[in-house]
Design an enzyme around this catalytic site. Sequence first.
Site, PDB file in Angstrom:
ATOM      1  N   GLY A  71       0.648  -4.721   0.689  1.00 18.36           N
ATOM      2  CA  GLY A  71      -0.536  -5.004   0.137  1.00 18.36           C
ATOM      3  C   GLY A  71      -0.453  -5.592  -1.401  1.00 18.36           C
ATOM      4  O   GLY A  71      -1.471  -6.183  -1.829  1.00 18.36           O
ATOM      5  N   GLU A 126       4.710  -5.275   7.073  1.00 16.66           N
ATOM      6  CA  GLU A 126       4.018  -4.010   7.875  1.00 16.66           C
ATOM      7  C   GLU A 126       4.564  -3.705   9.393  1.00 16.66           C
ATOM      8  O   GLU A 126       4.432  -2.695   9.827  1.00 16.66           O
ATOM      9  CB  GLU A 126       2.571  -4.410   7.862  1.00 16.66           C
ATOM     10  CG  GLU A 126       1.674  -4.153   6.617  1.00 16.66           C
ATOM     11  CD  GLU A 126       1.794  -5.618   5.683  1.00 16.66           C
ATOM     12  OE1 GLU A 126       2.470  -6.577   5.969  1.00 16.66           O
ATOM     13  OE2 GLU A 126       1.046  -5.610   4.716  1.00 16.66           O
ATOM     14  N   ALA A 151       0.826  -1.224  -0.021  1.00  7.99           N
ATOM     15  CA  ALA A 151       0.124  -0.082  -0.024  1.00  7.99           C
ATOM     16  C   ALA A 151       0.816   1.304  -0.050  1.00  7.99           C
ATOM     17  O   ALA A 151       2.000   0.974   0.578  1.00  7.99           O
ATOM     18  CB  ALA A 151      -0.799  -0.004   1.227  1.00  7.99           C
TER      19      ALA A 151
HETATM   20  N1  CO8 Z   1       4.272   3.124  -0.712  1.00  5.30           N
HETATM   21  C1  CO8 Z   1       4.934   4.355  -1.332  1.00  5.30           C
HETATM   22  N2  CO8 Z   1       6.059   4.379  -2.008  1.00  5.30           N
HETATM   23  C2  CO8 Z   1       6.876   3.281  -2.486  1.00  5.30           C
HETATM   24  C3  CO8 Z   1       6.431   2.201  -1.756  1.00  5.30           C
HETATM   25  C4  CO8 Z   1       5.376   2.145  -1.059  1.00  5.30           C
HETATM   26  N3  CO8 Z   1       4.902   1.099  -0.235  1.00  5.30           N
HETATM   27  N4  CO8 Z   1       7.419   1.256  -1.988  1.00  5.30           N
HETATM   28  C5  CO8 Z   1       8.433   1.921  -2.744  1.00  5.30           C
HETATM   29  N5  CO8 Z   1       7.902   3.316  -2.611  1.00  5.30           N
HETATM   30  C6  CO8 Z   1       8.704   4.476  -3.476  1.00  5.30           C
HETATM   31  C7  CO8 Z   1       9.876   4.733  -2.820  1.00  5.30           C
HETATM   32  O1  CO8 Z   1       9.569   5.631  -1.879  1.00  5.30           O
HETATM   33  C8  CO8 Z   1      10.826   5.096  -3.871  1.00  5.30           C
HETATM   34  O2  CO8 Z   1      10.421   6.750  -4.387  1.00  5.30           O
HETATM   35  P1  CO8 Z   1      11.390   7.873  -4.458  1.00  5.30           P
HETATM   36  O3  CO8 Z   1      12.220   7.652  -5.623  1.00  5.30           O
HETATM   37  O4  CO8 Z   1      10.241   8.891  -4.898  1.00  5.30           O
HETATM   38  O5  CO8 Z   1      11.975   8.061  -3.171  1.00  5.30           O
HETATM   39  C9  CO8 Z   1      10.527   4.481  -4.981  1.00  5.30           C
HETATM   40  O6  CO8 Z   1       9.157   3.853  -4.633  1.00  5.30           O
HETATM   41  C10 CO8 Z   1      11.546   3.317  -5.202  1.00  5.30           C
HETATM   42  O7  CO8 Z   1      11.907   2.825  -3.960  1.00  5.30           O
HETATM   43  P2  CO8 Z   1      13.165   2.447  -3.306  1.00  5.30           P
HETATM   44  O8  CO8 Z   1      14.135   3.706  -3.484  1.00  5.30           O
HETATM   45  O9  CO8 Z   1      13.217   2.520  -1.749  1.00  5.30           O
HETATM   46  O10 CO8 Z   1      13.553   1.276  -3.918  1.00  5.30           O
HETATM   47  P3  CO8 Z   1      14.610   0.287  -3.329  1.00  5.30           P
HETATM   48  O11 CO8 Z   1      14.970  -0.863  -4.211  1.00  5.30           O
HETATM   49  O12 CO8 Z   1      15.986   0.899  -2.538  1.00  5.30           O
HETATM   50  O13 CO8 Z   1      13.747  -0.826  -2.199  1.00  5.30           O
HETATM   51  C11 CO8 Z   1      11.990  -1.822  -1.477  1.00  5.30           C
HETATM   52  C12 CO8 Z   1      12.709  -1.520  -2.541  1.00  5.30           C
HETATM   53  C13 CO8 Z   1      12.617  -2.634  -0.536  1.00  5.30           C
HETATM   54  C14 CO8 Z   1      10.743  -2.385  -1.808  1.00  5.30           C
HETATM   55  C15 CO8 Z   1      11.585  -0.323  -0.661  1.00  5.30           C
HETATM   56  O14 CO8 Z   1      11.063   0.495  -1.514  1.00  5.30           O
HETATM   57  C16 CO8 Z   1      10.611  -0.570   0.603  1.00  5.30           C
HETATM   58  O15 CO8 Z   1      10.825  -1.415   1.546  1.00  5.30           O
HETATM   59  N6  CO8 Z   1       9.378  -0.558   0.205  1.00  5.30           N
HETATM   60  C17 CO8 Z   1       8.164  -0.682   1.291  1.00  5.30           C
HETATM   61  C18 CO8 Z   1       7.912  -2.010   1.138  1.00  5.30           C
HETATM   62  C19 CO8 Z   1       6.856  -1.852   2.376  1.00  5.30           C
HETATM   63  O16 CO8 Z   1       7.022  -1.583   3.501  1.00  5.30           O
HETATM   64  N7  CO8 Z   1       5.362  -2.355   1.865  1.00  5.30           N
HETATM   65  C20 CO8 Z   1       4.221  -2.571   2.884  1.00  5.30           C
HETATM   66  C21 CO8 Z   1       3.604  -1.142   3.028  1.00  5.30           C
HETATM   67  S1  CO8 Z   1       2.499  -1.221   4.208  1.00  5.30           S
HETATM   68  C22 CO8 Z   1       1.080  -2.277   3.263  1.00  5.30           C
HETATM   69  O17 CO8 Z   1       1.226  -2.603   2.430  1.00  5.30           O
HETATM   70  C23 CO8 Z   1      -0.116  -2.535   4.310  1.00  5.30           C
HETATM   71  C24 CO8 Z   1      -1.643  -2.745   3.472  1.00  5.30           C
HETATM   72  C25 CO8 Z   1      -2.636  -2.552   4.378  1.00  5.30           C
HETATM   73  C26 CO8 Z   1      -2.738  -0.977   4.381  1.00  5.30           C
HETATM   74  C27 CO8 Z   1      -3.987  -0.602   5.010  1.00  5.30           C
HETATM   75  C28 CO8 Z   1      -4.385   0.847   4.972  1.00  5.30           C
HETATM   76  C29 CO8 Z   1      -5.150   1.360   5.735  1.00  5.30           C
END
Ligand code: CO8
Length: 261
Positions: free
Chosen positions: A112, A135, A67
Amino acid sequence: MSYENILLEQKEDGIWLLTINRPRALNALNIATLEELAAAIDELEQTADARVLLVTGAGEKAFVAGADITEMQAMSPLEARDHSNRTIGTFRRLETLSIPVIALVNGFCLGGGCELAMSCDWIIASDRAVFGQPEVNLGIIPGFGGTQRLPRLIGPARATEMIVTGRQVKAQQAVDWGLATEVCIADELMEKGLASARSVLGRGPLAVRMAKEAVVRGQDLDLENACLLESEVFGVCFSTQDRVEGVSAFMEKRKPAFKGT
Ligand code: CO8
């Protein structure tokens, strides 16, 4: 209908492809994308020639990295609950869509994203796929069905371990645990998905629909009622021309020409 965050296209006769298309944010599911996903499901429900749906993420890096975390920052508890509820509803509509839905996972499949993939009927993973429910690293828990679908797919012990540690698993491990059905090299992912979809197309369309319904709806029932459901749906198959054609074709040693009636 035109979309900004997803692509919905017909790939071949009967085969449709839905791509989450925000590669710069690793296809993170923001609210706009989730609304478009719901609209696409509406559209697919009205599309008579859609027989199989493939779901994937744009770019080489991610299926969906979760998400959209930026949107979560300002959410009140009530908004978070409503958002979770609404999205769970959308994913359930995907899960209960009358046609098979295959996730093609090509990179990060987190939070998500993993929950979206698990709402599909089966998952084909590229060798670059990474699955996880991270998460807890954000101080929250999965909110789009992960705490429920993951244990149903891989068992409660492995699921709880993944969910409370944020452990990520690679494609082959996902296959070994029953989360994905097969792994292939990344360049072949779409072809694998199409081949899997094509293998559905020659079968009786109504039988495919009924089979999916029995499997998906039966999951929520105890065994006795689930088997009763199967008998009901099995009986319905006997009201179709496809059943007459399928059985006749077998007896006459020819290929069936199903019409979906
Ligand atoms: N949300 C928003 N932006 C994201 C997300 C995300 N989940 N994942 C990556 N991005 C963005 C980064 O911010 C970055 O943007 P920018 O270039 O503008 O800084 C771009 O994508 C590229 O990402 P990275 O530079 O971080 O790429 P890396 O190769 O260094 O890392 C990862 C890749 C390991 C996947 C890293 O991006 C990461 O850890 N992402 C988050 C993963 C995560 O925690 N996902 C779970 C999210 S919570 C969720 O899904 C809950 C669901 C239920 C929600 C209920 C809502 C009420």
